[in-house]
Motif scaffolding. Structure first.
Motif, PDB file in Angstrom:
ATOM      1  N   ASN A  19      -1.092   4.291  -0.606  1.00  0.00           N
ATOM      2  CA  ASN A  19      -2.261   3.941   0.208  1.00  0.00           C
ATOM      3  C   ASN A  19      -3.576   4.077  -0.553  1.00  0.00           C
ATOM      4  O   ASN A  19      -4.623   4.370   0.021  1.00  0.00           O
ATOM      5  CB  ASN A  19      -2.291   4.778   1.489  1.00  0.00           C
ATOM      6  CG  ASN A  19      -1.111   4.466   2.383  1.00  0.00           C
ATOM      7  OD1 ASN A  19      -0.851   3.315   2.704  1.00  0.00           O
ATOM      8  ND2 ASN A  19      -0.366   5.495   2.773  1.00  0.00           N
ATOM      9  N   LYS A  20      -3.493   3.851  -1.852  1.00  0.00           N
ATOM     10  CA  LYS A  20      -4.684   3.886  -2.700  1.00  0.00           C
ATOM     11  C   LYS A  20      -5.626   2.741  -2.341  1.00  0.00           C
ATOM     12  O   LYS A  20      -5.193   1.629  -2.052  1.00  0.00           O
ATOM     13  CB  LYS A  20      -4.235   3.764  -4.160  1.00  0.00           C
ATOM     14  CG  LYS A  20      -5.354   3.710  -5.170  1.00  0.00           C
ATOM     15  CD  LYS A  20      -4.775   3.512  -6.563  1.00  0.00           C
ATOM     16  CE  LYS A  20      -5.868   3.335  -7.602  1.00  0.00           C
ATOM     17  NZ  LYS A  20      -5.308   3.095  -8.956  1.00  0.00           N
ATOM     18  N   ASP A  21      -6.913   3.016  -2.341  1.00  0.00           N
ATOM     19  CA  ASP A  21      -7.895   1.981  -2.029  1.00  0.00           C
ATOM     20  C   ASP A  21      -7.900   0.893  -3.099  1.00  0.00           C
ATOM     21  O   ASP A  21      -7.727   1.164  -4.281  1.00  0.00           O
ATOM     22  CB  ASP A  21      -9.303   2.585  -1.938  1.00  0.00           C
ATOM     23  CG  ASP A  21      -9.483   3.432  -0.690  1.00  0.00           C
ATOM     24  OD1 ASP A  21      -8.727   3.233   0.274  1.00  0.00           O
ATOM     25  OD2 ASP A  21     -10.373   4.301  -0.697  1.00  0.00           O
ATOM     26  N   TRP A  22      -8.122  -0.341  -2.658  1.00  0.00           N
ATOM     27  CA  TRP A  22      -8.287  -1.446  -3.597  1.00  0.00           C
ATOM     28  C   TRP A  22      -9.710  -1.406  -4.145  1.00  0.00           C
ATOM     29  O   TRP A  22     -10.603  -0.766  -3.585  1.00  0.00           O
ATOM     30  CB  TRP A  22      -8.024  -2.774  -2.888  1.00  0.00           C
ATOM     31  CG  TRP A  22      -6.582  -3.012  -2.564  1.00  0.00           C
ATOM     32  CD1 TRP A  22      -5.680  -2.093  -2.130  1.00  0.00           C
ATOM     33  CD2 TRP A  22      -5.886  -4.249  -2.649  1.00  0.00           C
ATOM     34  NE1 TRP A  22      -4.455  -2.678  -1.937  1.00  0.00           N
ATOM     35  CE2 TRP A  22      -4.552  -4.003  -2.244  1.00  0.00           C
ATOM     36  CE3 TRP A  22      -6.248  -5.537  -3.019  1.00  0.00           C
ATOM     37  CZ2 TRP A  22      -3.594  -5.002  -2.204  1.00  0.00           C
ATOM     38  CZ3 TRP A  22      -5.293  -6.541  -2.984  1.00  0.00           C
ATOM     39  CH2 TRP A  22      -3.979  -6.261  -2.577  1.00  0.00           C
ATOM     40  N   ASN A  39       0.815  -1.209   0.000  1.00  0.00           N
ATOM     41  CA  ASN A  39       0.000   0.000   0.000  1.00  0.00           C
ATOM     42  C   ASN A  39       0.850   1.261   0.000  1.00  0.00           C
ATOM     43  O   ASN A  39       0.447   2.289  -0.545  1.00  0.00           O
ATOM     44  CB  ASN A  39      -0.953   0.005   1.201  1.00  0.00           C
ATOM     45  CG  ASN A  39      -2.134  -0.925   0.997  1.00  0.00           C
ATOM     46  OD1 ASN A  39      -2.497  -1.242  -0.131  1.00  0.00           O
ATOM     47  ND2 ASN A  39      -2.726  -1.382   2.075  1.00  0.00           N
TER      48      ASN A  39
END
Length: 337
Positions: free
Chosen positions: A193-196, A188
């Protein structure tokens, strides 16, 4: 399904007072594969293999050029050593030791940010550098961490591995536990820390071969290491007014763009002969992604587009998984009659 950390091959250094006898033993008695250099050895060896370095004089640091021969054997080092000790060949072995293990980590995004996070957790005991140089110059203890953006279910070409690697003065068994625990945090960091993406895949087959289609879908998702299945259930769909059909729904968690997943599944809907065997609908944020959203090369026919994507899929899947997929497709065809 989605592997972020994988063990690399083991390494065993053997010093001998009669190198020729030892080389013959490995080649003829143990049927070990002989390699000409360090790169070709690590390129062929998987996590079940041990790379054996035969030297005339063992030292704390051994350059691969000092090795008189290199072998690969699909066996654990302790089993190999037992074989040597229980055979007359033992009189030609003067010294042996285990070399550092390798941990492979699959990464995406900014590799430097990932390495920085790992460095933060190992502040007093790491060295960063070229992966080959690290393998050459840090082979007395500790663990090497190498990085790739390729699926971890296969052996690697040297080109698949990032040049930047880490040497960490930590016992292998301890470090791999830490890496597995923190792998998602490291990954991440590389993705800022981009959202999945949470995607819904709906499977429909008018012949009702849902178990076969699900198994085949799973093999494709696993073979390409695209993400993680979060759940599955039966539901209903309404393709036309007053028409209700049963479909099998799969909730899928991935860091790949939903349109990329749709491309994969368009390629999986048809066989090589152009026969369509299943419908895969893909939804993201409750919105359906249509096959027309992923058109490439001006291919405006779905079967031609599927042919293109199917070839891309099959080229990326290992033979053992590919054989299973082809078997399932044969079983699916049987349900068409």
């Amino acid at each position: 399904m989605f592997s972020m950390v994988r063990r690399g091959p083991k390494s065993l250094i053997i010093e001998s007072n009669d190198v020729l006898q030892v080389k013959r033993y490995f080649a003829k008695q143990l049927n070990a594969s002989r390699k000409c250099d360090l790169i070709s050895a690590f390129q062929e060896a998987d996590e079940e293999c041990t790379i054996i370095f035969i030297v005339e004089k063992a030292k704390d640091i051994i350059n691969s050029k000092e090795c008189l021969d290199i072998f690969i054997l699909q066996e654990e080092p302790d089993v190999i050593l037992c074989s040597l000790l229980n055979n007359d060949i033992k009189e030609y072995i003067t010294y042996s030791r285990i070399a550092p293990r390798i941990i492979f980590m699959r990464v995406f995004g900014d590799l430097n940010k990932i390495i920085e996070k790992i460095e933060e957790d190992n502040k007093k005991s790491y060295v960063k550098g070229d992966v080959i140089n690290i393998l050459e110059n840090y082979n007395d203890k500790g663990t090497v961490v190498a990085f790739t953006d390729k699926p971890l279910r296969k052996t690697f070409n040297v080109a698949d591995i990032y040049k930047e690697a880490l040497y960490i003065e930590e016992k292998y068994s301890t470090l791999i536990k830490k890496m597995r625990t923190d792998a998602l945090r490291y990954l991440n960091a590389g993705l800022d820390n981009k959202d999945w993406y949470e995607i819904e895949i709906k499977i429909y087959d008018r012949y009702g071969a849902y178990e076969l289609h699900y198994d085949r879908l799973l093999k494709i998702l696993e073979g390409l290491e695209l993400g993680v299945i979060l759940g599955e259930s039966w539901t209903k769909d309404y393709p036309r007014l007053f028409m209700v059909v049963g479909v099998y729904r799969v909730r899928f968690f991935t860091f790949y763009d939903p349109k990329y997943i749709k491309k994969i599944l368009v390629g999986a809907e048809f066989l090589e002969d152009g026969e369509r065997i299943v419908d895969y609908d893909v939804y993201y944020n409750r919105k359906k992604i249509n096959w027309t959203d992923v058109i490439e090369d001006n291919l405006k026919s779905k079967n031609l587009l599927s042919e293109k994507y199917r070839k891309e899929i099959l080229n990326k899947i290992q033979k053992i998984d590919l054989d299973d997929i082809k078997f399932l497709e044969t079983e699916i065809i049987k349900t068409r009659t």
